[in-house]
Scaffold this active site. Structure first.
Site, PDB file in Angstrom:
ATOM      1  N   HIS A  63      51.038  20.363  75.464  1.00 22.92           N
ATOM      2  CA  HIS A  63      50.825  19.225  76.299  1.00 22.92           C
ATOM      3  C   HIS A  63      50.114  19.647  77.674  1.00 22.92           C
ATOM      4  O   HIS A  63      50.356  20.887  78.117  1.00 22.92           O
ATOM      5  CB  HIS A  63      52.072  18.288  76.329  1.00 22.92           C
ATOM      6  CG  HIS A  63      53.398  19.225  77.145  1.00 22.92           C
ATOM      7  ND1 HIS A  63      53.904  19.081  78.284  1.00 22.92           N
ATOM      8  CD2 HIS A  63      53.800  20.505  76.574  1.00 22.92           C
ATOM      9  CE1 HIS A  63      55.062  19.748  78.614  1.00 22.92           C
ATOM     10  NE2 HIS A  63      54.824  20.698  77.733  1.00 22.92           N
ATOM     11  N   CYS A  77      47.298  14.306  80.980  1.00 21.24           N
ATOM     12  CA  CYS A  77      47.812  14.385  79.735  1.00 21.24           C
ATOM     13  C   CYS A  77      47.426  13.571  78.814  1.00 21.24           C
ATOM     14  O   CYS A  77      47.245  13.996  77.523  1.00 21.24           O
ATOM     15  CB  CYS A  77      49.261  14.516  79.855  1.00 21.24           C
ATOM     16  SG  CYS A  77      50.210  13.004  80.092  1.00 21.24           S
ATOM     17  N   HIS A 135      54.305  10.325  79.479  1.00 19.83           N
ATOM     18  CA  HIS A 135      53.915  11.674  79.187  1.00 19.83           C
ATOM     19  C   HIS A 135      53.662  12.006  77.583  1.00 19.83           C
ATOM     20  O   HIS A 135      54.224  11.546  76.858  1.00 19.83           O
ATOM     21  CB  HIS A 135      54.700  13.043  79.675  1.00 19.83           C
ATOM     22  CG  HIS A 135      54.329  14.103  79.621  1.00 19.83           C
ATOM     23  ND1 HIS A 135      53.156  14.603  80.286  1.00 19.83           N
ATOM     24  CD2 HIS A 135      54.744  15.404  79.157  1.00 19.83           C
ATOM     25  CE1 HIS A 135      52.964  15.729  80.057  1.00 19.83           C
ATOM     26  NE2 HIS A 135      53.887  16.279  79.297  1.00 19.83           N
TER      27      HIS A 135
END
Length: 236
Positions: free
Chosen positions: A78, A167, A66
């Site tokens: 994010h 992401c 991530h």
């Protein structure tokens, strides 16, 4: 039903991740590069005051990595799948920690949001890698202030795609000016190798025959049993 679907998706991504790890060699080091850090060194989390505005932060998850952009003052922007912004405009409710159910429904409905969380909430107990992608992506990073401002302009509800707008696309757009995903590229390479392997044609044909033997011959069993092996054969 939702718990079962979550379990099946996790197992599917885990199998793909394991297969990728076995097929892809580790990235080659250039001459003069320092040796790779040990797992313990990678998991050491730098204190927030060592981050600079516009830094790219990444944390390893069970099935993926991530990514986020550091905005300063212990805040990280994010992109995360989330169904809730499509259902309510209550900012206080939306800003609560995203649960697995919200995340899964966001993936299925292709809804997400670019949100700001603390470094601790973003990391969720994992170690943070700092600007580790800079050596693998071209062009060179933009100035930190511009990176942060690009991230701030994108805050809010956005569309989501597991392969084409995740992401990693968000942070590479902000930091390098070009949206790309190394994880997607690796997955597509694995998928191509899977399709090209003619042994999978025989396997799918065998599964098709078994399904017809167990469930009987019908359009629902015969068509997939013929169409899928044929498609794989033509693509191999």
């Amino acid at each position: 039903m939702l718990d079962t679907l979550t379990f099946l998706l996790e197992k599917l991504f885990l199998l793909a991740h394991i297969k990728l790890s076995s097929l892809l060699p580790p990235p080659a080091r250039e001459r003069g590069d320092p040796p790779p850090a040990s797992r313990q060194q990678q998991q050491q989390q730098p204190p927030p005051h060592s981050f600079q505005r516009g830094d790219l932060l990444e944390v390893p998850r069970t099935l993926f990595t991530h990514f986020g952009i550091y905005l300063g003052e212990n805040r990280v922007a994010h992109l995360i799948p989330d169904i809730l912004p499509a259902l309510t405009s209550d900012a206080r409710h939306i800003q609560e920690m995203v649960t697995n159910t919200r995340l899964l429904l966001g993936v299925l409905s292709k809804r997400a949001s670019v949100r700001v969380d603390s470094v601790e909430d973003f990391a969720y107990g994992a170690g943070i890698l700092l600007n580790a992608m800079d050596r693998a992506v071209r062009p060179s990073p933009l100035p930190g202030e511009e990176v942060a401002r690009r991230a701030e302009r994108l805050l809010g509800s956005v569309s989501y795609s597991l392969l084409w707008n995740n992401c990693e696309h968000f942070v590479t757009h902000c930091r390098y000016g070009s949206a790309q995903s190394l994880q997607t590229d690796k997955f597509c390479e694995w998928l191509k190798s899977l399709i090209r392997d003619r042994r999978n044609v025989l396997l799918t044909a065998l599964l098709g025959v078994l399904s017809m033997a167990c469930l009987g011959v019908s359009s629902g069993t015969a068509l997939p049993a013929l169409f899928i092996p044929f498609t794989l054969w033509m693509a191999s």
